[in-house]
Design a protein around this motif. Structure first.
Motif, short mmCIF file in Angstrom:
data_model
loop_
_atom_site.label_atom_id
_atom_site.label_comp_id
_atom_site.label_asym_id
_atom_site.label_seq_id
_atom_site.Cartn_x
_atom_site.Cartn_y
_atom_site.Cartn_z
N HIS A 1 8.63 10.18 6.79
CA HIS A 1 7.73 9.20 7.42
C HIS A 1 6.27 9.40 7.01
O HIS A 1 5.66 10.42 7.34
N ARG B 1 11.62 8.99 11.43
CA ARG B 1 12.08 8.45 10.14
C ARG B 1 11.97 9.57 9.09
O ARG B 1 10.95 10.28 9.05
N TYR C 1 12.14 2.75 -0.83
CA TYR C 1 11.46 1.43 -0.88
C TYR C 1 10.18 1.52 -1.69
O TYR C 1 9.97 0.75 -2.64
N ASP D 1 0.83 -1.22 0.00
CA ASP D 1 0.00 0.00 0.00
C ASP D 1 0.86 1.27 0.00
O ASP D 1 0.37 2.36 -0.28
O1 DAU Z 1 2.40 -0.95 4.52
C1 DAU Z 1 3.06 -2.09 4.07
C2 DAU Z 1 4.53 -2.02 4.45
O2 DAU Z 1 4.59 -2.25 5.85
C3 DAU Z 1 5.39 -3.02 3.70
O3 DAU Z 1 5.38 -2.73 2.33
C4 DAU Z 1 6.83 -2.99 4.23
O4 DAU Z 1 7.60 -4.00 3.60
C5 DAU Z 1 6.80 -3.24 5.73
O5 DAU Z 1 8.10 -3.14 6.26
C6 DAU Z 1 5.88 -2.24 6.42
O6 DAU Z 1 6.44 -0.90 6.36
P1 DAU Z 1 6.42 0.09 7.62
O7 DAU Z 1 7.49 1.08 7.43
O8 DAU Z 1 5.04 0.58 7.88
O9 DAU Z 1 6.79 -0.98 8.79
P2 DAU Z 1 7.77 -0.89 10.05
O10 DAU Z 1 7.53 -2.11 10.87
O11 DAU Z 1 9.17 -0.56 9.66
O12 DAU Z 1 7.20 0.38 10.85
C7 DAU Z 1 5.85 0.44 11.27
C8 DAU Z 1 5.64 1.81 11.90
O13 DAU Z 1 6.38 1.87 13.14
C9 DAU Z 1 6.14 2.97 11.06
O14 DAU Z 1 5.27 4.08 11.23
C10 DAU Z 1 7.51 3.29 11.64
C11 DAU Z 1 7.35 2.93 13.11
N1 DAU Z 1 8.57 2.42 13.78
C12 DAU Z 1 9.24 1.38 13.20
C13 DAU Z 1 10.36 0.86 13.79
C14 DAU Z 1 11.12 -0.28 13.14
C15 DAU Z 1 8.99 2.96 14.99
O15 DAU Z 1 8.36 3.90 15.53
N2 DAU Z 1 10.13 2.45 15.57
C16 DAU Z 1 10.84 1.42 15.02
O16 DAU Z 1 11.88 1.01 15.60
#
Ligand code: DAU
Ligand code: NAD
Length: 368
Positions: free
Chosen positions: A308, A305, A174, A136
Motif C-alpha cells: 500500500h 492492502r 497496476y 501519479d
Molecule cells: O492516484 C491515482 C489512482 O487512484 C488511479 O490511477 C487508480 O486507477 C484509482 O483507482 C486510484 O487508486 P487508489 O488505489 O488510490 O484508489 P482506491 O479508491 O482504490 O483507494 C483509495 C485509498 O483508500 C487507498 O489508500 C486505499 C484505501 N481504501 C480503498 C478501498 C477500496 C480503503 O481503505 N478501503 C477500501 O475499501
C-alpha cells in the motif's frame, strides 16, 4: 479544422466525462468512443449524449490491432485520447495478467495502429495527436513528513511532490503496467516521431465511478449501513481531484499541450483516508437526514492492502504556468455534489452492485 477523435475507455468513469465534454463542446468533431465494456464500462453513463450526431460508440477491445487499424481508416481518425485500462489496484494484486494485457499490450496495439495508419496519410503526423492518460501511481510513494498535517499548506503531509521529472518507481501490478505503457508511448515518440503527450493525474472522485473505489463504495455502504473496510490504520494520503476538472485539463492539454511533453494533473488537495472517510460519513448522514456522524461506528479497520503506497501528492504547477489550467471546484463543493449524485442515482448504483459484482465484493472482503 474538423477532427475525428477516438476516445478509448469512454464508457468508464473518467472516459464518460471526457466523451460528454468533447461531444457537447465540439459539435464539429466526430467523437468515436471505443470501449470493450468490461465490468467497469457502462453505457448508461452516457445516456444523455447517445443520440448526438457527432458521437459514435464502438464496442471493441483495444488489444485487437487489426480492428483498431480498420476503425482509424474508416473514420479518418486524426486524434486518440487513450483512457481504456484496468484501473483498480486491488484487482491487479489478484490478477496481474489482465493488467499487463490491457494496459501494456492494449496501449502498444493502439500506438502501432496509429503509426501504421498515419504513416500512410499524405500529411503524415501533421495535425495528429496521440494523448495517453496515466496516473501519479507510476512515481511510487512519498514520505509522510508531517503526519499531523495542518491542511493549510500546499503539502500538509510533507514537502515532497511528484513532479514531471520524478523517477518512476511503481509498486503495484497496476502501477507497473501503467508505467510500462507510459514508456511505450514515449518510445514511440522518440523512435518514430509519433506525436504523443502523456499526463499523470492524481485520484479522481465524482459521479459515475465504479463502486469498488473508496468514495462511491463508502457512500453506498453508509447508505445501507454496511461496514466501511478501512485498510490498515487509514493513515495513507491521497490527492483528490473532481473528475470534471480532470476532463477540463484533458481538453486543454489535447488542444494546447506541447508534443512529447508530460503534464502532471492534481488538485493540491491531500487527505488522509480516515479524514476523508469522516467527511463522507458526515455528508451522507446530513443529506439522508440522519444525525451527523451517526454512522461513524461503521468504520472497520481491516488487513492493509499489500504494498500500500503511503502518500501521493502531485505538483501540477507546470500545467497552470504553461496552459493556465487549475481546478474549478473546492473540495467541499465537489464532495457535496458527489455524495448528492450517488444518493440521487440509487438505481445506477443498484444495477451495478447486484449480481456478479456483489459476489466479487463479498468474496473480496470476507478474505480481509
Ligand atoms: O492516484 C491515482 C489512482 O487512484 C488511479 O490511477 C487508480 O486507477 C484509482 O483507482 C486510484 O487508486 P487508489 O488505489 O488510490 O484508489 P482506491 O479508491 O482504490 O483507494 C483509495 C485509498 O483508500 C487507498 O489508500 C486505499 C484505501 N481504501 C480503498 C478501498 C477500496 C480503503 O481503505 N478501503 C477500501 O475499501
Ligand atoms: P474505469 O475502470 O472506470 O474505466 C475503464 C474503461 O476502460 C471501462 O469503460 C472499460 O470497459 C474500458 N476497458 C477496459 N479494458 C478495455 C479494453 N481491453 N479495450 C477497450 N476498453 C477497455 O477507469 P477510470 O477510473 O475511468 O480510469 C481511466 C483512465 O485514467 C485509466 O487509464 C486510469 O489508469 C487513468 N487514471 C485514473 C484515475 C482515477 O482516479 N480513477 C486517476 C489517474 C489516472
Amino acid at each position: 479544422m474538423a477532427k475525428s477523435i477516438i476516445i478509448t475507455g469512454g464508457a468508464g468513469f473518467i472516459g464518460s466525462h471526457v466523451v460528454r465534454l468533447f461531444v457537447n463542446k465540439y459539435p464539429d468533431y466526430h467523437i468515436i468512443n471505443v470501449d470493450k465494456l468490461t465490468y467497469a464500462g457502462n453505457l448508461v453513463n452516457l445516456s444523455d449524449i447517445e443520440g448526438k450526431s457527432n458521437y459514435t460508440f464502438v464496442r471493441e477491445d483495444i488489444c485487437n490491432y487489426e480492428a483498431i487499424v480498420a476503425l482509424m481508416e474508416k473514420y479518418e481518425v486524426d486524434g486518440i485520447i487513450h483512457l481504456a485500462a484496468e484501473s483498480h489496484v486491488d484487482r491487479s494484486i489478484r490478477d496481474p495478467f489482465t493488467f499487463a494485457r490491457t494496459n501494456v499490450m492494449g496501449t502498444l496495439s493502439l500506438l502501432q495502429a496509429a503509426k501504421t495508419v498515419w504513416d500512410k496519410s499524405p500529411s503524415k503526423y501533421e495535425g495528429k495527436r496521440f494523448y495517453h492518460i496515466s496516473t501519479d501511481e507510476v512515481y511510487g510513494a512519498l514520505e509522510l513528513s508531517n503526519p499531523a498535517g495542518d491542511k493549510d499548506g500546499r503539502g500538509p503531509y510533507g514537502d515532497s511532490f511528484f513532479r514531471e521529472e520524478t523517477k518512476y518507481n511503481p509498486h503495484s501490478p497496476y502501477s507497473a503496467s501503467k508505467a510500462s505503457s507510459d514508456h511505450f508511448v514515449r518510445a514511440f515518440h522518440d523512435t518514430y516521431g509519433l506525436p504523443t503527450i502523456v499526463t499523470n493525474c492524481s485520484n479522481n472522485y465524482g459521479p459515475y465511478q465504479f463502486p469498488e473505489k473508496l468514495i462511491p463504495l463508502f457512500i453506498n455502504n453508509i447508505r445501507n449501513r454496511k461496514p466501511l473496510p478501512v485498510y490498515g490504520k487509514g493513515e495513507n494520503v491521497r490527492d483528490w481531484l473532481y473528475v470534471v476538472d480532470h476532463a477540463r485539463a484533458i481538453d486543454v492539454i489535447f488542444h494546447k499541450g506541447t508534443i512529447a511533453e508530460t503534464y502532471n494533473i492534481g488538485g493540491f488537495n491531500e487527505w488522509k483516508n480516515i479524514d476523508i472517510i469522516k467527511v463522507v460519513i458526515n455528508t451522507v448522514d446530513r443529506l439522508l437526514g440522519r444525525p451527523e456522524g451517526a454512522d461513524m461506528d461503521l468504520i472497520t479497520h481491516v488487513t492493509d492492502r499489500a504494498g500500500h503506497d503511503l502518500r501521493y501528492a502531485i505538483d501540477s504547477s507546470k500545467l497552470k504556468r504553461e496552459l493556465g489550467w487549475e481546478p474549478s471546484l473546492q473540495f467541499e463543493e465537489g464532495i457535496e455534489k458527489t455524495v448528492r449524485w450517488y444518493l440521487d442515482n440509487q438505481e445506477w448504483m443498484d444495477n451495478i452492485t447486484s449480481g456478479d459484482y456483489e459476489k466479487y465484493y463479498d468474496e473480496m472482503y470476507s478474505n480481509r
